[in-house]
Scaffold this motif. Structure first.
Motif, PDB file in Angstrom:
ATOM      1  N   ASP A 175       0.862  -2.942  -1.808  1.00 56.03           N
ATOM      2  CA  ASP A 175       0.305  -2.754  -2.874  1.00 56.03           C
ATOM      3  C   ASP A 175       1.209  -1.689  -3.795  1.00 56.03           C
ATOM      4  N   TRP A 176       1.116  -0.512  -2.870  1.00 53.92           N
ATOM      5  CA  TRP A 176       1.579   0.739  -3.598  1.00 53.92           C
ATOM      6  C   TRP A 176       3.308   0.565  -4.049  1.00 53.92           C
ATOM      7  N   TYR A 177       3.899  -0.026  -3.324  1.00 55.25           N
ATOM      8  CA  TYR A 177       5.265  -0.678  -3.619  1.00 55.25           C
ATOM      9  C   TYR A 177       5.362  -1.329  -5.083  1.00 55.25           C
ATOM     10  N   THR A 178       4.404  -2.261  -4.898  1.00 55.70           N
ATOM     11  CA  THR A 178       4.350  -3.264  -6.192  1.00 55.70           C
ATOM     12  C   THR A 178       3.979  -2.506  -7.500  1.00 55.70           C
ATOM     13  N   VAL A 179       3.015  -1.516  -7.451  1.00 61.77           N
ATOM     14  CA  VAL A 179       2.362  -0.743  -8.479  1.00 61.77           C
ATOM     15  C   VAL A 179       3.546   0.236  -8.891  1.00 61.77           C
ATOM     16  N   ILE A 180       4.333   0.683  -7.877  1.00 62.14           N
ATOM     17  CA  ILE A 180       5.098   1.797  -8.289  1.00 62.14           C
ATOM     18  C   ILE A 180       6.457   1.255  -8.942  1.00 62.14           C
ATOM     19  N   LYS A 181       6.892  -0.090  -8.446  1.00 57.58           N
ATOM     20  CA  LYS A 181       8.062  -0.651  -8.794  1.00 57.58           C
ATOM     21  C   LYS A 181       7.727  -0.978 -10.381  1.00 57.58           C
ATOM     22  N   ALA A 182       6.443  -1.357 -10.593  1.00 56.21           N
ATOM     23  CA  ALA A 182       5.961  -2.124 -11.966  1.00 56.21           C
ATOM     24  C   ALA A 182       6.241  -0.909 -12.928  1.00 56.21           C
ATOM     25  N   LEU A 183       5.430   0.392 -12.697  1.00 56.85           N
ATOM     26  CA  LEU A 183       5.617   1.301 -13.468  1.00 56.85           C
ATOM     27  C   LEU A 183       6.741   1.968 -13.726  1.00 56.85           C
ATOM     28  N   THR A 184       7.773   1.762 -12.735  1.00 56.63           N
ATOM     29  CA  THR A 184       9.189   2.497 -12.926  1.00 56.63           C
ATOM     30  C   THR A 184      10.071   1.491 -14.000  1.00 56.63           C
ATOM     31  N   LEU A 185       9.889  -0.035 -13.778  1.00 56.91           N
ATOM     32  CA  LEU A 185      10.847  -0.704 -14.246  1.00 56.91           C
ATOM     33  C   LEU A 185      10.051  -1.410 -15.407  1.00 56.91           C
ATOM     34  N   GLY A 186       8.961  -1.407 -15.524  1.00 57.74           N
ATOM     35  CA  GLY A 186       8.225  -2.387 -16.459  1.00 57.74           C
ATOM     36  C   GLY A 186       8.055  -1.838 -17.847  1.00 57.74           C
ATOM     37  N   PHE A 249       8.453   5.260   1.272  1.00 58.82           N
ATOM     38  CA  PHE A 249       9.117   5.936   0.419  1.00 58.82           C
ATOM     39  C   PHE A 249      10.450   5.810   0.438  1.00 58.82           C
ATOM     40  N   LYS A 250      11.108   5.536   1.811  1.00 55.11           N
ATOM     41  CA  LYS A 250      12.548   5.348   1.933  1.00 55.11           C
ATOM     42  C   LYS A 250      13.065   4.032   1.040  1.00 55.11           C
ATOM     43  N   ARG A 251      12.268   3.118   0.834  1.00 52.82           N
ATOM     44  CA  ARG A 251      12.483   2.046   0.248  1.00 52.82           C
ATOM     45  C   ARG A 251      12.475   2.380  -1.551  1.00 52.82           C
ATOM     46  N   LEU A 252      11.508   3.079  -1.783  1.00 56.80           N
ATOM     47  CA  LEU A 252      11.298   3.562  -3.011  1.00 56.80           C
ATOM     48  C   LEU A 252      12.599   4.526  -3.595  1.00 56.80           C
ATOM     49  N   TYR A 253      13.026   5.283  -2.436  1.00 52.96           N
ATOM     50  CA  TYR A 253      13.987   6.010  -2.903  1.00 52.96           C
ATOM     51  C   TYR A 253      15.492   5.191  -2.933  1.00 52.96           C
ATOM     52  N   GLN A 254      15.781   4.417  -2.143  1.00 55.13           N
ATOM     53  CA  GLN A 254      16.768   3.688  -2.027  1.00 55.13           C
ATOM     54  C   GLN A 254      16.942   2.762  -3.421  1.00 55.13           C
ATOM     55  N   GLU A 255      15.659   2.146  -3.830  1.00 55.35           N
ATOM     56  CA  GLU A 255      15.748   1.294  -5.090  1.00 55.35           C
ATOM     57  C   GLU A 255      15.565   2.245  -6.416  1.00 55.35           C
ATOM     58  N   LEU A 257      13.180   3.950  -7.305  1.00 57.21           N
ATOM     59  CA  LEU A 257      11.650   3.943  -7.894  1.00 57.21           C
ATOM     60  C   LEU A 257      11.119   4.983  -7.759  1.00 57.21           C
ATOM     61  N   MET A 258      11.621   6.266  -7.545  1.00 55.58           N
ATOM     62  CA  MET A 258      11.051   7.484  -7.330  1.00 55.58           C
ATOM     63  C   MET A 258      12.164   8.401  -7.802  1.00 55.58           C
ATOM     64  N   ASN A 259      11.697   9.670  -8.288  1.00 54.24           N
ATOM     65  CA  ASN A 259      12.706  10.706  -8.457  1.00 54.24           C
ATOM     66  C   ASN A 259      13.566  11.047  -7.584  1.00 54.24           C
ATOM     67  N   GLN A 260      15.071  11.076  -7.701  1.00 54.77           N
ATOM     68  CA  GLN A 260      15.995  11.193  -6.816  1.00 54.77           C
ATOM     69  C   GLN A 260      16.079  12.485  -6.417  1.00 54.77           C
ATOM     70  N   ASP A 261      15.646  13.669  -7.113  1.00 53.19           N
ATOM     71  CA  ASP A 261      15.751  15.073  -6.761  1.00 53.19           C
ATOM     72  C   ASP A 261      14.458  15.386  -5.941  1.00 53.19           C
ATOM     73  N   PHE A 262      13.840  14.687  -5.395  1.00 55.55           N
ATOM     74  CA  PHE A 262      12.549  15.180  -4.869  1.00 55.55           C
ATOM     75  C   PHE A 262      12.711  16.277  -3.909  1.00 55.55           C
ATOM     76  N   ALA A 263      13.613  16.240  -3.272  1.00 53.53           N
ATOM     77  CA  ALA A 263      13.769  17.144  -2.196  1.00 53.53           C
ATOM     78  C   ALA A 263      14.059  18.763  -2.571  1.00 53.53           C
ATOM     79  N   VAL A 264      14.241  18.886  -3.956  1.00 49.54           N
ATOM     80  CA  VAL A 264      14.571  20.086  -4.476  1.00 49.54           C
ATOM     81  C   VAL A 264      13.676  20.424  -5.654  1.00 49.54           C
TER      82      VAL A 264
END
Length: 497
Positions: A175-186, A249-255, A257-264
């Motif tokens: 569910d979280w993947y679906t929601v985060i993807k929709a909010l990012t790409l929708g 979160f690995k999937r969200l990062y690879q796609e 769907l989350m900020n790419q600079d999260f580590a810093v």
């Protein structure tokens, strides 16, 4: 003549004693009236307030104290404090966190043990001892907790975006993947640009009680930091729910769907993105009303909502220690018991109803007004800017029955009610008050080793085999020894009941 001389000498001595007593009394009165200076170091949350602002002046006047506050950014706080402790350049009062480095420092005797003195202070001794027990080291108390609720994690989300995209609150990791993807790409803000995220992380995303990985994992049935079964301890990162959370979160990062600079990324930077309307959900411990108040300046039509953290089996969240650190008194800066007692008296005064009103609401007719049976916030922005900083810095009881209730917006009250009800669903950390020499000596090193490995895994720098290899490194570096020590401490504590 001899008797006369003796009389004269006696008279002189009596006169000298009376003068000395009078001077002593005068000095005592002067000392009592004299304003005490108190240097303290605390973490900076939000903007640094200007010196001699109304809040600070009110606290200084009531406690008869000249506050010399050094504010240190939250993101750099622990490292800065470590340097200060190592150099011995400490203030008279400092905020500490319950970390391995600090525990080792407390055990070394660098701070005053205040437990035996608490009974002498009306307000400090009146607080629930569980708050003190949760910061005790070897059964000894070295500070006054900065009190917080035990179950704060909730979901804050953009209801207007959820409505536009027809989304439902997530419960499973899918569910979280679906929601985060929709909010990012929708394109939920309908500006025609790919400029939103479902969730934004900052560099401390997997640390301490606010770890997003722990919160997600617990909601999915995982343990809070440690799993204990038949007396055997297993760290959370070796359990299936935690591993599945990392894979999400690995999937969200690879796609992307989350900020790419999260580590810093610094928390200040990510907070601004939320306030500018760039992200749709967060699992946090604050009040959704704060986000709503800041967000509407950039997006007047924005609607923020709050919901409990729910998983497949219902509401489930990690229990927290009931504090965001504690205020401790260094022996290097405070040499005498008398001075240490004066600082405890200052902290005791902060818990009196008059000071709790200031920390809760600010200054009457500037931040709030009296409406009879309740009080009302005059300016929510001013409250966040001027009052919240001190509310987060000094001991403050959120549900103090001695204070007149504040009339708050529905969103604020709903958030508070969820946090209150959360206590029925919290999963405790079984190792929270257990002793481990390895944790005290090398806990931070072990924590960094495994949290860095989590970040590498999410960023794809290591694969499954690499992750297992990192776990083995952790075990060999002291993890296995720490597990054994927790098991022994747990068994001993169980026998002592």
């Amino acid at each position: 003549m001899k008797r006369y001389s003796v009389f004269i000498v006696s008279l002189l001595i009596s006169s000298m004693l009376l003068t000395a007593c009078s001077q002593s009394k005068k000095q005592e009165v002067e000392n009592t009236a004299k304003i005490s200076s108190l240097s303290l170091v605390v973490s900076q949350i939000g903007e640094i307030p200007p010196k001699n602002n109304e809040m600070e002046k009110a606290i200084e006047a009531y406690t008869n104290t000249d506050l010399q506050i050094q504010w240190i950014p939250f993101s750099a706080y622990d490292e800065k404090v470590k340097v200060m402790i190592a150099s011995g350049e400490l203030p008279k009062l400092i905020k500490l966190s319950y970390t391995p480095t600090i525990i080792a420092t407390l055990k070394a005797g660098q701070f005053w043990e205040i437990g035996p003195y608490l009974k002498d202070y009306q307000q400090l001794s009146a607080q629930n001892m569980l708050y003190y027990d949760n910061i005790a080291v070897g059964g000894k108390i070295y500070g006054v907790p900065l009190y917080r609720p035990l179950g704060r994690a909730v979901i804050h989300y953009r209801k207007d975006w959820f409505d536009i995209l027809g989304l439902k609150l997530p419960k499973t990791l899918d569910d979280w993947y679906t929601v985060i993807k929709a909010l990012t790409l929708g394109d939920p803000d309908k500006n025609g640009k790919n400029d939103t995220y479902g969730m934004i992380l900052e560099k401390r995303y997997n640390q301490d009680v606010s770890s997003i990985l722990t919160r997600f994992s617990v909601s999915q049935g995982g343990p809070n930091k440690w799993k204990v079964e038949n007396g055997r301890f297993t760290p959370e990162f070796m359990t299936e729910p935690f591993h599945e959370t990392m894979k999400l979160f690995k999937r969200l990062y690879q796609e992307k769907l989350m900020n790419q600079d999260f580590a810093v990324a610094d928390a200040t930077e990510t907070s601004k993105l939320y306030e500018l309307g760039r992200a749709g959900t967060q699992v946090v411990g604050g009040n959704a009303q704060s986000w709503q108040d800041k967000l509407v300046k950039a997006v007047p039509s924005a609607v923020v909502e709050v919901a409990p953290l729910e998983g497949p089996e219902g509401i489930r969240l990690p229990g927290e220690p009931g504090n965001v650190g504690f205020l401790a008194i260094p022996k290097d800066a405070v040499k005498t018991e008398a001075e240490m007692r004066k600082i405890l008296a200052f902290l005791d005064k902060l818990l009196e109803p008059a000071m709790q009103t200031v920390l809760s609401k600010g200054i009457e007719n500037r931040h709030w007004i009296d409406k009879g049976e309740y009080t009302e916030v005059l300016d929510r922005e001013l409250d966040l800017k001027e009052v919240k900083t001190y509310r987060d810095t000094f001991p403050y009881i959120d549900s103090n029955p001695a204070l007149k209730p504040i009339r708050q917006p529905d969103l604020y009250r709903k958030n508070q009610q969820i946090i209150k009800e959360n206590e029925l669903y919290i999963v405790p950390n079984p190792a929270l008050t257990l002793e481990s020499e390895t944790y005290a000596e090398r806990g931070k090193e072990l924590e960094v080793l495994i949290t860095d490995a989590q970040t590498k895994f999410i960023m794809g720098k290591i694969d499954e085999a690499g992750w297992k290899s990192e776990i083995e490194k952790w075990r060999e570096a002291g993890g296995d020894k720490m597990i054994r020590e927790y098991e022994e401490a747990y068994t001993k504590k169980d026998k002592d009941k």
